[in-house]
Design an enzyme around this catalytic site. Structure first.
Site, PDB file in Angstrom:
ATOM      1  N   GLY A   1      21.446  -1.308  35.065  1.00  0.00           N
ATOM      2  CA  GLY A   1      20.141  -1.906  35.326  1.00  0.00           C
ATOM      3  C   GLY A   1      19.686  -2.758  34.058  1.00  0.00           C
TER       4      GLY A   1
ATOM      5  N   LYS B   1      -9.184   2.839  -2.302  1.00  0.00           N
ATOM      6  CA  LYS B   1      -9.402   2.299  -0.848  1.00  0.00           C
ATOM      7  C   LYS B   1     -11.032   2.796  -0.590  1.00  0.00           C
ATOM      8  CE  LYS B   1      -7.193   1.565   3.537  1.00  0.00           C
ATOM      9  NZ  LYS B   1      -5.927   1.704   4.295  1.00  0.00           N
TER      10      LYS B   1
ATOM     11  N   GLY C   1      22.774   5.996  27.777  1.00  0.00           N
ATOM     12  CA  GLY C   1      23.280   5.959  29.430  1.00  0.00           C
ATOM     13  C   GLY C   1      23.063   4.822  30.295  1.00  0.00           C
TER      14      GLY C   1
ATOM     15  N   SER D   1      23.135   2.260  33.139  1.00  0.00           N
ATOM     16  CA  SER D   1      22.795   2.473  34.809  1.00  0.00           C
ATOM     17  C   SER D   1      23.330   1.213  35.335  1.00  0.00           C
ATOM     18  CB  SER D   1      21.447   2.615  35.125  1.00  0.00           C
ATOM     19  OG  SER D   1      20.592   1.400  34.708  1.00  0.00           O
TER      20      SER D   1
ATOM     21  N   ASP E   1      17.180  -2.124  32.198  1.00  0.00           N
ATOM     22  CA  ASP E   1      16.525  -1.411  30.879  1.00  0.00           C
ATOM     23  C   ASP E   1      17.637  -0.973  30.246  1.00  0.00           C
ATOM     24  OD1 ASP E   1      13.804  -1.797  31.573  1.00  0.00           O
ATOM     25  OD2 ASP E   1      13.926   0.019  33.063  1.00  0.00           O
TER      26      ASP E   1
ATOM     27  N   LYS F   1       3.644  13.712  31.233  1.00  0.00           N
ATOM     28  CA  LYS F   1       5.009  13.431  31.239  1.00  0.00           C
ATOM     29  C   LYS F   1       4.781  12.777  29.789  1.00  0.00           C
ATOM     30  CE  LYS F   1       6.726  12.933  35.829  1.00  0.00           C
ATOM     31  NZ  LYS F   1       7.405  12.106  36.790  1.00  0.00           N
TER      32      LYS F   1
ATOM     33  N   ASN G   1      15.691  14.000  41.382  1.00  0.00           N
ATOM     34  CA  ASN G   1      15.430  14.399  39.962  1.00  0.00           C
ATOM     35  C   ASN G   1      16.578  15.281  39.186  1.00  0.00           C
ATOM     36  OD1 ASN G   1      13.095  13.014  39.847  1.00  0.00           O
ATOM     37  ND2 ASN G   1      11.680  15.014  40.183  1.00  0.00           N
TER      38      ASN G   1
ATOM     39  N   CYS H   1      -5.703  -2.685   1.864  1.00  0.00           N
ATOM     40  CA  CYS H   1      -5.273  -3.036   3.303  1.00  0.00           C
ATOM     41  C   CYS H   1      -6.607  -3.383   3.910  1.00  0.00           C
ATOM     42  CB  CYS H   1      -4.787  -2.021   3.515  1.00  0.00           C
ATOM     43  SG  CYS H   1      -3.760  -2.243   5.343  1.00  0.00           S
TER      44      CYS H   1
ATOM     45  N   THR I   1      15.789   4.934  27.712  1.00  0.00           N
ATOM     46  CA  THR I   1      15.547   3.601  28.065  1.00  0.00           C
ATOM     47  C   THR I   1      14.492   3.142  29.169  1.00  0.00           C
ATOM     48  OG1 THR I   1      17.151   3.949  30.014  1.00  0.00           O
ATOM     49  CG2 THR I   1      18.125   3.283  27.991  1.00  0.00           C
TER      50      THR I   1
ATOM     51  N   SER J   1       0.400  -2.689   7.158  1.00  0.00           N
ATOM     52  CA  SER J   1      -0.240  -2.893   8.221  1.00  0.00           C
ATOM     53  C   SER J   1       0.894  -3.184   9.270  1.00  0.00           C
ATOM     54  CB  SER J   1      -1.016  -4.585   8.145  1.00  0.00           C
ATOM     55  OG  SER J   1      -1.401  -5.123   9.192  1.00  0.00           O
TER      56      SER J   1
ATOM     57  N   GLU K   1       0.932  -1.148  -0.004  1.00  0.00           N
ATOM     58  CA  GLU K   1       0.048   0.075  -0.062  1.00  0.00           C
ATOM     59  C   GLU K   1       0.890   1.184  -0.095  1.00  0.00           C
ATOM     60  OE1 GLU K   1      -3.459   1.700   2.965  1.00  0.00           O
ATOM     61  OE2 GLU K   1      -2.187   0.089   3.533  1.00  0.00           O
TER      62      GLU K   1
END
Length: 555
Positions: free
Chosen positions: A295, A114, A291, A293, A297, A522, A374, A150, A398, A176, A45
């Site tokens: 960790g 379409k 970055g 950490s 993620d 946020k 923060n 589609c 992340t 799709s 498409e």
């Protein structure tokens, strides 16, 4: 009247707006198909402009250039080679349509529009396209092809009309996008159309990343008896050849290739890799900056980045504070070593001291709180963005979907970045993907085989390490419970009592609901990321920032 057809399925990766590059891709696929004896090449498409083009199609000069590109491709077919079915935005009598065009014999031989325009999730085609009338088949060298674009295949009306007006083969150009479990939905709908019409069906899907969407290809052919005649691979560009014969009861495709569909975790991982690779490549970034950490993620994000781009294009940065543990430093270093990627260490302690000194007069008499936490995150964000400005790499944020859902992220801190491959991945799935990648090497990746995420990163308790002895579960429910509640709220739109009936405490559900609602502002400022679930944050879920509904429902 012909009794044999060779039809090529061109599963290509266009770039939105790159008309010249897309034209070259179309021509390259046609040349390959011609060398393999194709009579017809079917493309996805809107392949000439890429999908979804969004408001580009509102610009008249863009549509003029699209028409010129299509006319040039039509002229190519005067060479006696294969015809083409391509998708393009098309103006007709002052209206713009999402069109499928048959190019043959040096001209635009037929155009169909379409009919069923999607207007949900990431799709808003009714804003930019007019709906076409119910179509009839097009005549291709004595064969009546039914062109469904589609969404036209997702409901029975268009296929039924084509069957009633004499179509012999249903041809479905698609854009799709990937979602978990969507391949089953596509196949089930295709089987339904075949069952209703008694006609074979060709399904050609786009492949590649476009902003937050990933198109997974996985094109296929169904015969009229609902048997699978061809299955193309997912997540890769591919030209599949199919061979058709007219039999007493209609056209039949001989069995050709059968690529094994990816299972759930492999499909998610490959979607993340493809989405990041195309976002970075199509936007011409030289690489990414992450970055680290120590960790899970950031470790998974780094693994995906190396798999997508290669280790040389991935710059990892560890930014310790006085609260960073030695095991986090060690784990980040081990992750970088396993991936073969560069890692640098830049302490944020001088920035913390500078902020403390700078803000001391304004904060006089106030105890330290989340503000100072923060500031650590924002110091890291500023550091990463400075490296991005200086060296050109895009910052890859992340945060996972669990954290983004409940606001466990810092604006202008760990939310800094141009893209986020974990944006639609719940925390429990992050762990699953780490274990899966350690045990498997996906097709087409640039990273190493074997373990890429250190074992301790997977097994230790997650922590932001913004104060002593901090863990995520100090302020959040266990992630298995949290993710189940979030899936009920975000993907399923379930009410409080329905979720409680699944075994969750009402107080916990109430808290998560409030956190989800309050974090909307946020998420509006978060970077884009790969869509994985049925409802990702962004165009899939358009929720008001200012809303009193939560207080009515939750008390």
């Amino acid at each position: 009247m012909t009794d044999r057809l060779n039809i090529a399925l061109a599963q290509v990766n266009p770039t939105v707006g790159a008309l010249g590059a897309n034209q070259s891709r179309i021509r390259s696929a046609r040349a390959d198909a011609a060398a393999r004896g194709a009579d017809l090449v079917v493309y996805p498409e809107l392949v000439i402009c890429g999908y979804p083009p969004e408001d580009l199609v509102l610009k008249p000069f863009f549509l003029e250039r699209v028409r010129k590109a299509v006319e040039e491709l039509a002229a190519d077919t005067a060479d006696g080679g294969p015809a083409m079915v391509i998708g393009a935005p098309w103006q007709d009598q002052g209206r713009t349509y999402n069109a499928a065009l048959l190019l043959d014999g040096g001209q635009i031989a037929a155009v169909r529009y379409k009919h069923d325009l999607p207007n949900y999730g990431p799709f808003d085609e009714k804003r930019v396209f007019s709906a076409g009338p119910l179509p009839g088949p097009v005549n291709f060298r004595g064969v009546r092809l039914g062109l469904l674009v589609c969404e036209d295949m997702w409901t029975p009306d268009v296929a039924e009309t084509l069957a009633e007006t004499g179509a012999e083969i249903l041809v479905v150009p698609n854009g799709s996008p990937f979602e978990t479990d969507k391949s089953d939905m596509r196949m089930n709908l295709s089987v339904a159309r075949v069952t209703e019409t008694g006609l074979p069906l060709i399904y050609v899907n786009q492949v590649g990343g476009q902003d937050e969407l990933v198109f997974d290809g996985a094109s296929f052919v169904l015969n009229a008896d609902r048997s699978l005649a061809a299955q193309l691979p997912g997540f890769d560009e591919h030209l599949g050849m199919t061979h058709w014969t007219r039999e007493a009861d209609g056209w039949r495709c001989a069995s050709t290739e059968f690529a094994k569909p990816a299972e759930r975790l492999e499909a998610i991982y490959r979607a993340m890799v493809l989405g990041l690779r195309d976002y970075v490549g199509k936007n011409r970034f030289p690489g990414v900056i992450i970055g680290m950490s120590g960790g899970v993620d950031s470790a998974l994000s780094a693994a995906v980045a190396v798999d997508a781009l290669g280790a040389d294009a991935v710059h990892l940065v560890m930014m310790p504070s006085p609260y960073t543990s030695q095991h986090s430093l060690d784990d980040a270093a081990e992750a970088a070593e396993l991936l073969g990627a560069r890692i640098d260490t830049i302490s944020i302690q001088p920035a913390m001291q500078a902020f403390d000194s700078m803000l001391a007069p304004a904060f006089a008499g106030k105890d330290p709180d989340i503000t100072e936490e923060n500031l650590q995150s924002r110091s890291r964000g500023v550091t990463l963005m400075a490296l991005s400005n200086k060296f050109g790499g895009m910052v890859l944020s992340t945060g996972n979907k669990s954290e983004m859902s409940v606001g466990y992220a810092t604006l202008y801190g760990d939310m800094c970045g141009g893209f986020n491959v974990l944006k639609d991945i719940y925390k429990t799935t992050v762990y699953e993907l780490c274990r899966w990648r350690n045990a498997h090497l996906p097709a087409g990746v640039m990273g190493p085989s074997g373990r890429v995420v250190p074992d301790r990163i997977i097994t230790k308790a997650p922590s932001a390490e913004l104060k002593p002895d901090q863990t995520d579960q100090d302020s959040l429910p266990p992630y298995d419970a949290l993710d189940d509640i979030l899936e009920c709220l975000v993907e399923r739109d379930m009410g409080l009592m329905e979720i409680v009936a699944r075994g969750h405490e009402a107080e916990v559900v109430n808290k998560v609901w409030r956190l989800l609602d309050r974090a909307e502002y946020k998420r509006r400022q978060a970077p884009p990321g790969v869509k994985i679930t049925r409802r990702s944050f962004g165009k899939d879920r358009r929720y008001p920032i200012t809303s009193g509904f939560i207080s009515i429902l939750a008390g």
